[in-house]
Motif scaffolding. Structure first.
Motif, PDB file in Angstrom:
ATOM      1  N   LEU A  23      26.969 -50.544  48.306  1.00 23.52           N
ATOM      2  CA  LEU A  23      26.824 -50.823  46.885  1.00 23.52           C
ATOM      3  C   LEU A  23      28.153 -50.894  46.158  1.00 23.52           C
ATOM      4  CD1 LEU A  23      23.758 -48.562  46.106  1.00 23.52           C
ATOM      5  CD2 LEU A  23      23.811 -51.045  46.322  1.00 23.52           C
ATOM      6  N   SER A  24      29.092 -50.047  46.501  1.00 21.16           N
ATOM      7  CA  SER A  24      30.344 -50.001  45.751  1.00 21.16           C
ATOM      8  C   SER A  24      31.544 -50.492  46.551  1.00 21.16           C
ATOM      9  CB  SER A  24      30.591 -48.575  45.258  1.00 21.16           C
ATOM     10  OG  SER A  24      30.594 -47.691  46.346  1.00 21.16           O
ATOM     11  N   ASP A  25      31.319 -51.157  47.660  1.00 20.52           N
ATOM     12  CA  ASP A  25      32.393 -51.738  48.476  1.00 20.52           C
ATOM     13  C   ASP A  25      33.412 -50.696  48.909  1.00 20.52           C
ATOM     14  OD1 ASP A  25      33.257 -53.921  49.868  1.00 20.52           O
ATOM     15  OD2 ASP A  25      34.513 -54.697  48.265  1.00 20.52           O
ATOM     16  N   MET A  26      32.939 -49.497  49.215  1.00 17.31           N
ATOM     17  CA  MET A  26      33.804 -48.416  49.684  1.00 17.31           C
ATOM     18  C   MET A  26      33.980 -48.537  51.197  1.00 17.31           C
ATOM     19  SD  MET A  26      32.215 -45.278  47.504  1.00 17.31           S
ATOM     20  CE  MET A  26      33.400 -44.093  48.089  1.00 17.31           C
ATOM     21  N   PRO A  27      35.093 -48.017  51.728  1.00 19.36           N
ATOM     22  CA  PRO A  27      35.264 -48.077  53.182  1.00 19.36           C
ATOM     23  C   PRO A  27      34.346 -47.084  53.884  1.00 19.36           C
ATOM     24  CG  PRO A  27      37.035 -46.822  52.211  1.00 19.36           C
ATOM     25  CD  PRO A  27      36.230 -47.386  51.074  1.00 19.36           C
ATOM     26  N   ARG A  28      33.911 -47.458  55.068  1.00 12.22           N
ATOM     27  CA  ARG A  28      33.159 -46.540  55.933  1.00 12.22           C
ATOM     28  C   ARG A  28      34.083 -46.250  57.109  1.00 12.22           C
ATOM     29  NH1 ARG A  28      27.266 -45.954  57.903  1.00 12.22           N
ATOM     30  NH2 ARG A  28      26.904 -46.637  55.781  1.00 12.22           N
ATOM     31  N   ILE A  29      34.379 -44.965  57.311  1.00  8.00           N
ATOM     32  CA  ILE A  29      35.323 -44.558  58.351  1.00  8.00           C
ATOM     33  C   ILE A  29      34.591 -43.704  59.371  1.00  8.00           C
ATOM     34  CG2 ILE A  29      37.450 -43.279  58.807  1.00  8.00           C
ATOM     35  CD1 ILE A  29      38.143 -43.829  55.798  1.00  8.00           C
ATOM     36  N   THR A  30      34.683 -44.116  60.634  1.00  7.31           N
ATOM     37  CA  THR A  30      34.106 -43.345  61.731  1.00  7.31           C
ATOM     38  C   THR A  30      35.265 -42.875  62.594  1.00  7.31           C
ATOM     39  OG1 THR A  30      32.161 -44.768  61.712  1.00  7.31           O
ATOM     40  CG2 THR A  30      32.473 -43.368  63.642  1.00  7.31           C
ATOM     41  N   LEU A  31      35.385 -41.557  62.755  1.00  3.82           N
ATOM     42  CA  LEU A  31      36.459 -40.970  63.535  1.00  3.82           C
ATOM     43  C   LEU A  31      35.866 -40.293  64.762  1.00  3.82           C
ATOM     44  CD1 LEU A  31      39.509 -40.365  63.594  1.00  3.82           C
ATOM     45  CD2 LEU A  31      39.015 -38.277  62.327  1.00  3.82           C
ATOM     46  N   ILE A  32      36.346 -40.667  65.930  1.00  7.78           N
ATOM     47  CA  ILE A  32      35.885 -40.081  67.179  1.00  7.78           C
ATOM     48  C   ILE A  32      37.027 -39.223  67.713  1.00  7.78           C
ATOM     49  CG2 ILE A  32      34.994 -40.548  69.488  1.00  7.78           C
ATOM     50  CD1 ILE A  32      34.120 -43.332  68.282  1.00  7.78           C
ATOM     51  N   GLY A  33      36.880 -37.892  67.516  1.00  9.52           N
ATOM     52  CA  GLY A  33      37.974 -36.983  67.851  1.00  9.52           C
ATOM     53  C   GLY A  33      39.189 -37.355  67.029  1.00  9.52           C
ATOM     54  N   ASN A  34      40.351 -37.346  67.666  1.00 13.61           N
ATOM     55  CA  ASN A  34      41.550 -37.869  67.002  1.00 13.61           C
ATOM     56  C   ASN A  34      42.101 -39.053  67.798  1.00 13.61           C
ATOM     57  OD1 ASN A  34      42.610 -36.488  69.220  1.00 13.61           O
ATOM     58  ND2 ASN A  34      44.427 -35.828  68.112  1.00 13.61           N
ATOM     59  N   ARG A  35      41.227 -39.707  68.578  1.00 14.26           N
ATOM     60  CA  ARG A  35      41.660 -40.789  69.467  1.00 14.26           C
ATOM     61  C   ARG A  35      41.160 -42.179  69.101  1.00 14.26           C
ATOM     62  NH1 ARG A  35      45.660 -38.681  72.731  1.00 14.26           N
ATOM     63  NH2 ARG A  35      45.114 -36.517  73.067  1.00 14.26           N
ATOM     64  N   GLU A  36      40.099 -42.271  68.309  1.00 14.66           N
ATOM     65  CA  GLU A  36      39.568 -43.589  67.953  1.00 14.66           C
ATOM     66  C   GLU A  36      39.012 -43.559  66.541  1.00 14.66           C
ATOM     67  OE1 GLU A  36      36.356 -46.931  69.495  1.00 14.66           O
ATOM     68  OE2 GLU A  36      36.660 -45.123  70.673  1.00 14.66           O
TER      69      GLU A  36
END
Length: 97
Positions: A23-36
């Motif tokens: 709705l607000s064009d915000m980023p979606r961030i998916t973090l897998i551990g600290n490697r991806e």
């Protein structure tokens, strides 16, 4: 955006149960551990080096600091980053730092 537009967006989001990032064009961030890391809804790469990635967002920028960073894919508004991710900084448009 007008007041009516914001009200309509909020009403349709609640009615249709849509995620806030759509709705607000915000980023979606998916973090897998600290490697991806997978970042969706970005507006382009501003800077890239093996130690830093800076992305443009609709309302600011996103800076990722790390070691041996590699952009493994860019598909439209989605980017996948691998390496050792040390810091993530989200800066809104009005921030001075």
């Amino acid at each position: 955006m007008t007041r009516i537009g914001r009200s309509l967006k909020g009403w349709t989001g609640g009615l249709l149960d849509l995620p806030q990032d759509l709705l607000s064009d915000m980023p979606r961030i998916t973090l897998i551990g600290n490697r991806e890391m997978i970042i969706e809804n970005h507006r382009g790469v501003l800077h890239f080096s093996p130690g830093q990635l800076k992305l443009a967002l609709a309302k600011g920028s996103l800076e990722i600091v790390g070691e041996d960073l590699v952009v493994t894919s860019i598909l439209g508004k989605e980017l996948t980053l691998t390496g050792i991710i040390c810091e993530i900084r989200y800066k809104e448009s009005g921030e001075s730092r």
